[in-house]
Design a protein around this motif. Structure first.
Motif, PDB file in Angstrom:
ATOM      1  N   LEU A  18       0.629  -1.445   0.179  1.00 34.95           N
ATOM      2  CA  LEU A  18      -0.148   0.454  -0.023  1.00 34.95           C
ATOM      3  C   LEU A  18       0.811   1.197  -0.285  1.00 34.95           C
ATOM      4  O   LEU A  18       0.986   2.347  -0.962  1.00 34.95           O
ATOM      5  CB  LEU A  18      -0.653  -0.366   1.258  1.00 34.95           C
ATOM      6  CG  LEU A  18      -2.440  -0.968   1.469  1.00 34.95           C
ATOM      7  CD1 LEU A  18      -2.745  -1.168   2.654  1.00 34.95           C
ATOM      8  CD2 LEU A  18      -2.968  -0.488   0.019  1.00 34.95           C
ATOM      9  N   HIS A  19       2.093   1.032   0.357  1.00 33.76           N
ATOM     10  CA  HIS A  19       3.151   1.900   0.860  1.00 33.76           C
ATOM     11  C   HIS A  19       3.853   2.458  -0.331  1.00 33.76           C
ATOM     12  O   HIS A  19       4.229   3.857  -0.908  1.00 33.76           O
ATOM     13  CB  HIS A  19       3.684   2.294   1.919  1.00 33.76           C
ATOM     14  CG  HIS A  19       3.123   2.178   3.217  1.00 33.76           C
ATOM     15  ND1 HIS A  19       2.315   3.880   4.344  1.00 33.76           N
ATOM     16  CD2 HIS A  19       2.898   0.813   4.299  1.00 33.76           C
ATOM     17  CE1 HIS A  19       1.914   2.855   5.087  1.00 33.76           C
ATOM     18  NE2 HIS A  19       1.934   1.073   5.802  1.00 33.76           N
ATOM     19  N   LEU A  20       4.293   1.369  -0.948  1.00 32.92           N
ATOM     20  CA  LEU A  20       5.166   1.563  -1.916  1.00 32.92           C
ATOM     21  C   LEU A  20       4.447   1.684  -3.464  1.00 32.92           C
ATOM     22  O   LEU A  20       5.231   1.045  -4.305  1.00 32.92           O
ATOM     23  CB  LEU A  20       5.966   0.153  -2.039  1.00 32.92           C
ATOM     24  CG  LEU A  20       6.632   0.608  -0.470  1.00 32.92           C
ATOM     25  CD1 LEU A  20       7.587  -0.555  -0.764  1.00 32.92           C
ATOM     26  CD2 LEU A  20       7.522   1.713  -0.426  1.00 32.92           C
ATOM     27  N   GLN A  21       3.253   1.448  -3.768  1.00 33.38           N
ATOM     28  CA  GLN A  21       2.334   0.388  -4.638  1.00 33.38           C
ATOM     29  C   GLN A  21       2.581   1.904  -6.509  1.00 33.38           C
ATOM     30  O   GLN A  21       2.262   1.683  -7.249  1.00 33.38           O
ATOM     31  CB  GLN A  21       0.812   0.613  -4.777  1.00 33.38           C
ATOM     32  CG  GLN A  21       0.766   1.246  -3.963  1.00 33.38           C
ATOM     33  CD  GLN A  21      -0.990   1.287  -4.027  1.00 33.38           C
ATOM     34  OE1 GLN A  21      -1.481   0.489  -4.450  1.00 33.38           O
ATOM     35  NE2 GLN A  21      -1.906   2.357  -3.587  1.00 33.38           N
ATOM     36  N   HIS A  22       2.640   2.541  -6.068  1.00 29.58           N
ATOM     37  CA  HIS A  22       3.315   4.158  -6.470  1.00 29.58           C
ATOM     38  C   HIS A  22       4.492   4.367  -7.195  1.00 29.58           C
ATOM     39  O   HIS A  22       4.792   5.080  -7.702  1.00 29.58           O
ATOM     40  CB  HIS A  22       2.524   5.383  -6.184  1.00 29.58           C
ATOM     41  CG  HIS A  22       3.386   5.807  -4.943  1.00 29.58           C
ATOM     42  ND1 HIS A  22       2.940   5.634  -3.684  1.00 29.58           N
ATOM     43  CD2 HIS A  22       4.645   7.009  -4.389  1.00 29.58           C
ATOM     44  CE1 HIS A  22       3.809   5.881  -2.007  1.00 29.58           C
ATOM     45  NE2 HIS A  22       4.851   6.882  -3.686  1.00 29.58           N
ATOM     46  N   PHE A  23       5.483   3.172  -6.787  1.00 26.65           N
ATOM     47  CA  PHE A  23       6.894   3.409  -6.825  1.00 26.65           C
ATOM     48  C   PHE A  23       6.610   2.722  -8.830  1.00 26.65           C
ATOM     49  O   PHE A  23       6.063   1.309  -9.126  1.00 26.65           O
ATOM     50  CB  PHE A  23       7.689   2.748  -5.884  1.00 26.65           C
ATOM     51  CG  PHE A  23       8.170   3.036  -5.466  1.00 26.65           C
ATOM     52  CD1 PHE A  23       7.451   4.530  -4.902  1.00 26.65           C
ATOM     53  CD2 PHE A  23       8.754   2.808  -4.369  1.00 26.65           C
ATOM     54  CE1 PHE A  23       7.941   4.945  -3.895  1.00 26.65           C
ATOM     55  CE2 PHE A  23       9.257   3.453  -2.711  1.00 26.65           C
ATOM     56  CZ  PHE A  23       8.762   4.131  -2.115  1.00 26.65           C
ATOM     57  N   THR A  24       7.730   3.321  -9.401  1.00 29.18           N
ATOM     58  CA  THR A  24       7.446   2.372 -10.683  1.00 29.18           C
ATOM     59  C   THR A  24       8.232   2.194 -11.616  1.00 29.18           C
ATOM     60  O   THR A  24       9.124   1.301 -12.083  1.00 29.18           O
ATOM     61  CB  THR A  24       6.859   3.790 -12.035  1.00 29.18           C
ATOM     62  OG1 THR A  24       7.800   4.836 -11.963  1.00 29.18           O
ATOM     63  CG2 THR A  24       5.496   3.721 -11.832  1.00 29.18           C
ATOM     64  N   PHE A  25       9.753   2.483 -10.546  1.00 28.38           N
ATOM     65  CA  PHE A  25      10.841   1.482 -10.506  1.00 28.38           C
ATOM     66  C   PHE A  25      11.125   0.449 -10.176  1.00 28.38           C
ATOM     67  O   PHE A  25      10.267  -0.551  -9.208  1.00 28.38           O
ATOM     68  CB  PHE A  25      12.167   2.287  -9.854  1.00 28.38           C
ATOM     69  CG  PHE A  25      11.726   2.908  -8.407  1.00 28.38           C
ATOM     70  CD1 PHE A  25      12.225   2.305  -7.709  1.00 28.38           C
ATOM     71  CD2 PHE A  25      11.512   4.166  -8.528  1.00 28.38           C
ATOM     72  CE1 PHE A  25      12.533   2.596  -6.184  1.00 28.38           C
ATOM     73  CE2 PHE A  25      11.181   4.393  -6.880  1.00 28.38           C
ATOM     74  CZ  PHE A  25      11.431   3.704  -6.278  1.00 28.38           C
ATOM     75  N   PRO A  26      12.051  -0.444 -10.744  1.00 25.13           N
ATOM     76  CA  PRO A  26      12.442  -1.936 -10.028  1.00 25.13           C
ATOM     77  C   PRO A  26      12.666  -1.469  -8.313  1.00 25.13           C
ATOM     78  O   PRO A  26      13.923  -0.992  -8.730  1.00 25.13           O
ATOM     79  CB  PRO A  26      12.981  -2.538 -11.016  1.00 25.13           C
ATOM     80  CG  PRO A  26      14.643  -1.472 -12.048  1.00 25.13           C
ATOM     81  CD  PRO A  26      13.467  -0.163 -11.744  1.00 25.13           C
ATOM     82  N   TYR A  27      12.146  -2.785  -7.990  1.00 21.85           N
ATOM     83  CA  TYR A  27      13.088  -2.559  -6.326  1.00 21.85           C
ATOM     84  C   TYR A  27      12.711  -3.801  -5.965  1.00 21.85           C
ATOM     85  O   TYR A  27      11.680  -4.385  -6.730  1.00 21.85           O
ATOM     86  CB  TYR A  27      12.421  -1.697  -5.522  1.00 21.85           C
ATOM     87  CG  TYR A  27      10.534  -1.732  -5.681  1.00 21.85           C
ATOM     88  CD1 TYR A  27      10.091  -1.873  -4.669  1.00 21.85           C
ATOM     89  CD2 TYR A  27       9.671  -0.839  -6.133  1.00 21.85           C
ATOM     90  CE1 TYR A  27       9.355  -1.881  -4.063  1.00 21.85           C
ATOM     91  CE2 TYR A  27       8.422  -1.290  -5.464  1.00 21.85           C
ATOM     92  CZ  TYR A  27       8.618  -1.664  -4.965  1.00 21.85           C
ATOM     93  OH  TYR A  27       6.591  -1.777  -4.184  1.00 21.85           O
ATOM     94  N   LEU A  28      13.044  -4.323  -4.604  1.00 19.24           N
ATOM     95  CA  LEU A  28      13.324  -5.392  -3.630  1.00 19.24           C
ATOM     96  C   LEU A  28      12.591  -4.937  -2.853  1.00 19.24           C
ATOM     97  O   LEU A  28      12.452  -4.448  -2.396  1.00 19.24           O
ATOM     98  CB  LEU A  28      14.201  -6.536  -3.737  1.00 19.24           C
ATOM     99  CG  LEU A  28      15.631  -7.106  -4.548  1.00 19.24           C
ATOM    100  CD1 LEU A  28      16.488  -7.191  -4.526  1.00 19.24           C
ATOM    101  CD2 LEU A  28      14.324  -7.950  -5.348  1.00 19.24           C
ATOM    102  N   LEU A  29      11.727  -5.969  -2.663  1.00 21.36           N
ATOM    103  CA  LEU A  29      10.752  -5.804  -1.204  1.00 21.36           C
ATOM    104  C   LEU A  29      10.809  -7.386   0.060  1.00 21.36           C
ATOM    105  O   LEU A  29      10.550  -8.103  -0.735  1.00 21.36           O
ATOM    106  CB  LEU A  29       9.364  -5.555  -1.925  1.00 21.36           C
ATOM    107  CG  LEU A  29       8.246  -5.451   0.283  1.00 21.36           C
ATOM    108  CD1 LEU A  29       8.386  -4.589   0.715  1.00 21.36           C
ATOM    109  CD2 LEU A  29       6.767  -5.164  -0.720  1.00 21.36           C
ATOM    110  N   ALA A  30      11.238  -7.019   0.975  1.00 21.58           N
ATOM    111  CA  ALA A  30      11.554  -8.448   2.122  1.00 21.58           C
ATOM    112  C   ALA A  30       9.988  -7.803   2.922  1.00 21.58           C
ATOM    113  O   ALA A  30      10.350  -6.958   3.792  1.00 21.58           O
ATOM    114  CB  ALA A  30      12.820  -8.166   2.578  1.00 21.58           C
ATOM    115  N   VAL A  31       9.282  -8.146   2.988  1.00 20.10           N
ATOM    116  CA  VAL A  31       8.053  -8.795   4.668  1.00 20.10           C
ATOM    117  C   VAL A  31       8.334  -9.949   5.510  1.00 20.10           C
ATOM    118  O   VAL A  31       9.432 -10.590   5.241  1.00 20.10           O
ATOM    119  CB  VAL A  31       7.364  -8.930   3.640  1.00 20.10           C
ATOM    120  CG1 VAL A  31       6.579  -7.431   2.420  1.00 20.10           C
ATOM    121  CG2 VAL A  31       6.596 -10.004   3.155  1.00 20.10           C
TER     122      VAL A  31
END
Length: 85
Positions: free
Chosen positions: A51-64
Motif C-alpha cells: 500500500l505504501h510502495l504501490q506508486h513506485f514505478t522503478f524496479p526494487y526488492l521488497l522484503a516482508v
C-alpha cells in the motif's frame, strides 16, 4: 560496481502519517535510474507494505515479514523464501 541500498519503510521512508513524501519518491527514482538497486524491508505482511510502495514505478526488492519473503517489484515475483522448520 553494483550498489544496493536497503532501507526500512516505517518511520524511515514514511512520515508520521505513514506517507512517503514526493521528494523521497523522486530521489529514489533518480537512484534507480543511475542503476542503484533498492531493497525495502519491513516486518509487515506484503499487502500492507505494498500500500505504501504501490506508486513506485522503478524496479526494487521488497522484503516482508523481516526478510522471510523477498519480492521483485513491480512484477510481484517472489525471489526468496526463508521460513523456519
Amino acid at each position: 560496481m553494483n550498489i544496493l541500498i536497503a532501507s526500512d519503510i516505517d518511520g524511515t521512508l514514511t512520515d508520521q502519517s505513514r506517507h512517503i513524501q514526493d521528494e523521497v519518491v523522486e530521489y529514489l527514482n533518480k537512484l534507480s535510474a543511475r542503476g542503484i538497486e533498492l531493497l525495502f524491508v519491513t516486518g509487515r505482511p506484503f499487502k500492507r507494505s505494498f500500500l505504501h510502495l504501490q506508486h513506485f514505478t522503478f524496479p526494487y526488492l521488497l522484503a516482508v515479514y523481516n526478510g522471510s519473503l523477498v519480492f521483485k517489484m513491480p512484477e510481484m515475483e517472489m525471489v526468496h523464501r526463508n521460513y523456519l522448520d
